[in-house]
Scaffold this motif. Structure first.
Motif, PDB file in Angstrom:
ATOM      1  N   GLY A   1      44.767   1.939  16.266  1.00  0.00           N
ATOM      2  CA  GLY A   1      45.235   3.310  16.396  1.00  0.00           C
ATOM      3  C   GLY A   1      46.267   3.694  15.357  1.00  0.00           C
ATOM      4  N   VAL A   2      45.986   3.366  14.090  1.00  0.00           N
ATOM      5  CA  VAL A   2      46.951   3.619  13.013  1.00  0.00           C
ATOM      6  C   VAL A   2      47.248   5.105  12.866  1.00  0.00           C
ATOM      7  CG1 VAL A   2      47.313   3.401  10.516  1.00  0.00           C
ATOM      8  CG2 VAL A   2      46.292   1.519  11.790  1.00  0.00           C
ATOM      9  N   ALA A   3      46.266   5.950  13.163  1.00  0.00           N
ATOM     10  CA  ALA A   3      46.475   7.399  13.023  1.00  0.00           C
ATOM     11  C   ALA A   3      47.596   7.885  13.934  1.00  0.00           C
ATOM     12  CB  ALA A   3      45.184   8.147  13.320  1.00  0.00           C
ATOM     13  N   HIS A   4      47.742   7.274  15.114  1.00  0.00           N
ATOM     14  CA  HIS A   4      48.823   7.684  16.025  1.00  0.00           C
ATOM     15  C   HIS A   4      50.188   7.343  15.431  1.00  0.00           C
ATOM     16  CE1 HIS A   4      45.578   8.365  18.765  1.00  0.00           C
ATOM     17  NE2 HIS A   4      45.330   7.076  18.974  1.00  0.00           N
ATOM     18  N   TYR A   5      50.292   6.178  14.812  1.00  0.00           N
ATOM     19  CA  TYR A   5      51.550   5.788  14.177  1.00  0.00           C
ATOM     20  C   TYR A   5      51.872   6.702  12.985  1.00  0.00           C
ATOM     21  CZ  TYR A   5      51.171   1.523  16.959  1.00  0.00           C
ATOM     22  OH  TYR A   5      51.063   0.625  17.994  1.00  0.00           O
ATOM     23  N   ILE A   6      50.840   7.055  12.212  1.00  0.00           N
ATOM     24  CA  ILE A   6      51.057   7.949  11.077  1.00  0.00           C
ATOM     25  C   ILE A   6      51.512   9.325  11.554  1.00  0.00           C
ATOM     26  CG2 ILE A   6      49.899   9.133   9.170  1.00  0.00           C
ATOM     27  CD1 ILE A   6      48.228   6.693   8.721  1.00  0.00           C
ATOM     28  N   PHE A   7      50.951   9.769  12.676  1.00  0.00           N
ATOM     29  CA  PHE A   7      51.379  11.054  13.234  1.00  0.00           C
ATOM     30  C   PHE A   7      52.850  11.003  13.639  1.00  0.00           C
ATOM     31  CE2 PHE A   7      51.982  13.972  16.834  1.00  0.00           C
ATOM     32  CZ  PHE A   7      51.599  15.153  16.238  1.00  0.00           C
ATOM     33  N   ALA A   8      53.274   9.897  14.231  1.00  0.00           N
ATOM     34  CA  ALA A   8      54.686   9.746  14.613  1.00  0.00           C
ATOM     35  C   ALA A   8      55.582   9.725  13.373  1.00  0.00           C
ATOM     36  CB  ALA A   8      54.871   8.472  15.432  1.00  0.00           C
ATOM     37  N   ILE A   9      55.135   9.022  12.323  1.00  0.00           N
ATOM     38  CA  ILE A   9      55.900   8.984  11.074  1.00  0.00           C
ATOM     39  C   ILE A   9      55.992  10.382  10.467  1.00  0.00           C
ATOM     40  CG2 ILE A   9      55.897   8.078   8.711  1.00  0.00           C
ATOM     41  CD1 ILE A   9      54.593   5.533   9.834  1.00  0.00           C
TER      42      ILE A   9
ATOM     43  N   ALA B   1      42.105  11.712  12.532  1.00  0.00           N
ATOM     44  CA  ALA B   1      42.810  10.924  11.513  1.00  0.00           C
ATOM     45  C   ALA B   1      42.923  11.699  10.203  1.00  0.00           C
ATOM     46  CB  ALA B   1      42.075   9.595  11.286  1.00  0.00           C
ATOM     47  N   ILE B   2      41.881  12.457   9.843  1.00  0.00           N
ATOM     48  CA  ILE B   2      41.926  13.241   8.608  1.00  0.00           C
ATOM     49  C   ILE B   2      42.964  14.355   8.716  1.00  0.00           C
ATOM     50  CG2 ILE B   2      40.610  14.807   7.133  1.00  0.00           C
ATOM     51  CD1 ILE B   2      38.120  13.150   7.810  1.00  0.00           C
ATOM     52  N   VAL B   3      43.005  15.024   9.862  1.00  0.00           N
ATOM     53  CA  VAL B   3      43.991  16.092  10.064  1.00  0.00           C
ATOM     54  C   VAL B   3      45.408  15.518   9.997  1.00  0.00           C
ATOM     55  CG1 VAL B   3      44.871  17.791  11.702  1.00  0.00           C
ATOM     56  CG2 VAL B   3      42.404  17.523  11.390  1.00  0.00           C
ATOM     57  N   VAL B   4      45.605  14.357  10.612  1.00  0.00           N
ATOM     58  CA  VAL B   4      46.924  13.711  10.562  1.00  0.00           C
ATOM     59  C   VAL B   4      47.279  13.355   9.121  1.00  0.00           C
ATOM     60  CG1 VAL B   4      48.199  11.637  11.214  1.00  0.00           C
ATOM     61  CG2 VAL B   4      46.861  12.861  12.921  1.00  0.00           C
TER      62      VAL B   4
END
Length: 526
Positions: free
Chosen positions: A499-507, A443-446
């Motif tokens: 899994g908010v980090a996955h959505y942020i990665f997609a954004i 999540a931090i890397v994203v």
């Protein structure tokens, strides 16, 4: 006919500034956001959320209720309105108009009064759109066909319009502070906005923005009419499972007392007092304090020395060495890092270093949830320049005409900014690795990729830094209020579940693609 120079100059300044503002795309974006807010604050009866919760009751959608719900958006109208009307004075400085005005008989107070009237006029146009949207929401959401225009629009007259008057003056005051950068003004106002909302809950007289007026009146009314009310009330995005057991409360509107009206007039008068204070500190485009760069005198330049050796004039084309491609992507990344670090104050360096070292010492949970987002947020003014730096410094033609700027300069800028964010998060990342919390590391890397991508994309799209500074500040504010879908570090427990980090990665991926597309279009149009 007697020519009144004072009134005419104020009118012309206000008119010119007003016409320029309402033609900008920022104004259109602000109108769209206001319409979206109104639509959200008056949800359908079967919606899975509510913006004003009354516990075991809900408001009946009549004219008074819908008008009050729109008036409940006034803190957000104030926030949007400030970012629409600020930078007026600075724009005159950048375009050279201010220096021309300084040569005329226009006084500081005349100039700022014209700018204030322009600010207020722009905000009034926004409120006219809000009024039309309020009527439309009654037709769409109303549970009765009997429309009462007075009850529907009176909250706007006594709550929203005085607030816009105050915001127009505050924006002018910030704009007249020449010693602060634009980004710093944006951030300082956001914290002032939070302070004004918080003070409204402590003392009703200190409710400058009327942020708490509507909810307070509703709670007083429902408690006196319905003794079985469970005393629960609040504003914000609140989910609800079912509306079957909810009772209906009929709201007749706010009782506009004399004391309330006097309070609104007092704060409006104080707002114009802010304009007077701003005129006292306004330098009227005085550039005499700007240090001029010392250029060497022509008399001090040594004449070129002519050598006695005979220079051969016969030079063949084949004797010229072929050019060598010495491009280094690593050097370009390092150059981007130096550009980001250049020009920052010693205070920035001290605070950044202090937060960085603190993240080694404090407990890991505190370092992860508090120190890291603060450390990243403190880089806002550095990151906000990315994407728009070329246009701001008027060197876009040089950069865009270089070899493969889309595949070299833009990726180098993104990588450099991401490296900066990763280096700042290194203490927390290492501690999370030792704790074997791989999701947090991910999540931090994203997050370290998302923030620079958002900064670059917004800068390329708008050609300025305001959009990123405003929206990222709101995201950080939501994060510290445990809004899990704003969790750009993965520190809020609920964001793990969804899994908010996955959505942020997609954004982040979408933002990078968008930045590449818009930059490619900009390169093709130079």
């Amino acid at each position: 006919m007697v020519y009144n120079y004072t009134i005419d100059s104020i009118y012309n300044i206000a008119k010119a500034d007003f016409l320029q503002r309402i033609r900008s795309y920022y104004f259109l974006i602000a109108l769209g956001v206001c319409v979206f807010l109104i639509y959200s604050f008056v949800p359908t009866l079967d919606a899975g959320y509510t913006m004003v919760s009354l516990g075991n009751y809900r408001g009946f959608y009549n004219s008074a209720w819908i008008g009050s719900m729109v008036a409940n958006c006034v803190p957000f109208f104030a926030l949007i309105g400030f970012y629409v009307v600020n930078y007026s004075v600075e724009r005159d400085i950048d375009t050279g108009v201010g220096q021309i005005i300084a040569t005329t008989k226009v006084s500081r107070l005349q100039y700022l009064t014209g700018k204030f009237l322009s600010n207020f006029s722009v905000l009034m146009v926004m409120m006219m759109v809000v009024a039309v949207m309020t009527i439309a929401m009654f037709m769409i959401r109303g549970e009765t066909s009997h429309m009462e225009i007075k009850e529907l629009l009176t909250p706007m007259l006594f709550i929203t319009i005085p607030t816009m008057f105050i915001i127009a003056s505050i924006a002018l005051f910030f704009d007249s502070l020449s010693n602060l950068s634009r980004g710093m003004k944006n951030i300082l106002f956001f914290f002032l906005w939070i302070l004004l909302i918080g003070s409204s809950q402590l003392n009703p007289f200190m409710d400058v923005l009327s942020a708490n007026t509507t909810l307070t009146e509703i709670k007083n009314s429902i408690s006196s009419i319905h003794p079985d009310w469970n005393s629960e009330a609040g504003t914000g995005i609140m989910l609800r499972d079912s509306a079957e057991n909810i009772k209906i409360f009929t709201w007749d509107g706010i009782d506009w007392t004399t004391s309330f009206l006097i309070q609104r007039f007092f704060w409006m008068f104080a707002g114009f007092g802010i304009v007077l204070i701003a005129s006292l500190g306004f330098n009227r485009f005085d550039t005499s304090r700007i240090k001029k760069q010392r250029t060497p005198s022509l008399s001090r330049i040594d004449p070129p020395r002519i050598e006695d050796e005979v220079v051969q004039s016969r030079l063949k084309f084949t004797d010229i060495p072929l050019p060598e491609d010495k491009f280094s992507f690593l050097n370009l990344v390092l150059a981007e890092i130096r550009l980001m670090a250049k020009g920052n104050t010693t205070l920035w360096l001290i605070i950044t270093a202090g937060l960085f070292l603190t993240s080694f010492i404090v407990p890991i949970s505190f370092a992860y949830k508090i120190i890291l987002p603060l450390l990243w947020f403190f880089q806002t003014l550095i990151l906000s320049k990315l994407g728009s730096r070329e246009a701001t410094n008027r060197c876009n033609e040089y950069i865009f005409s270089s070899v493969s700027p889309l595949l070299r300069q833009l990726p180098a800028m993104l990588i450099a900014a991401s490296i900066l964010m990763l280096l700042l998060s290194l203490p927390v990342v290492l501690r999370m690795l030792f704790a074997r919390d791989l999701y947090s590391v991910y999540a931090i890397v994203v997050g370290s990729l998302f923030i620079p991508s958002f900064a670059i994309a917004s800068g390329i799209i708008t050609g300025g830094s305001k959009l990123f500074e405003v929206i990222f500040t709101i995201i950080v504010y939501g994060y510290f209020n445990n809004v899990y879908f704003f969790d750009f570090t993965g520190a809020i427990s609920k964001s793990h579940e969804f899994g908010v980090a996955h959505y942020i990665f997609a954004i982040t991926f979408v933002l990078i693609i968008l930045a590449l597309i818009i930059r490619k279009r900009q390169i093709s149009h130079i």
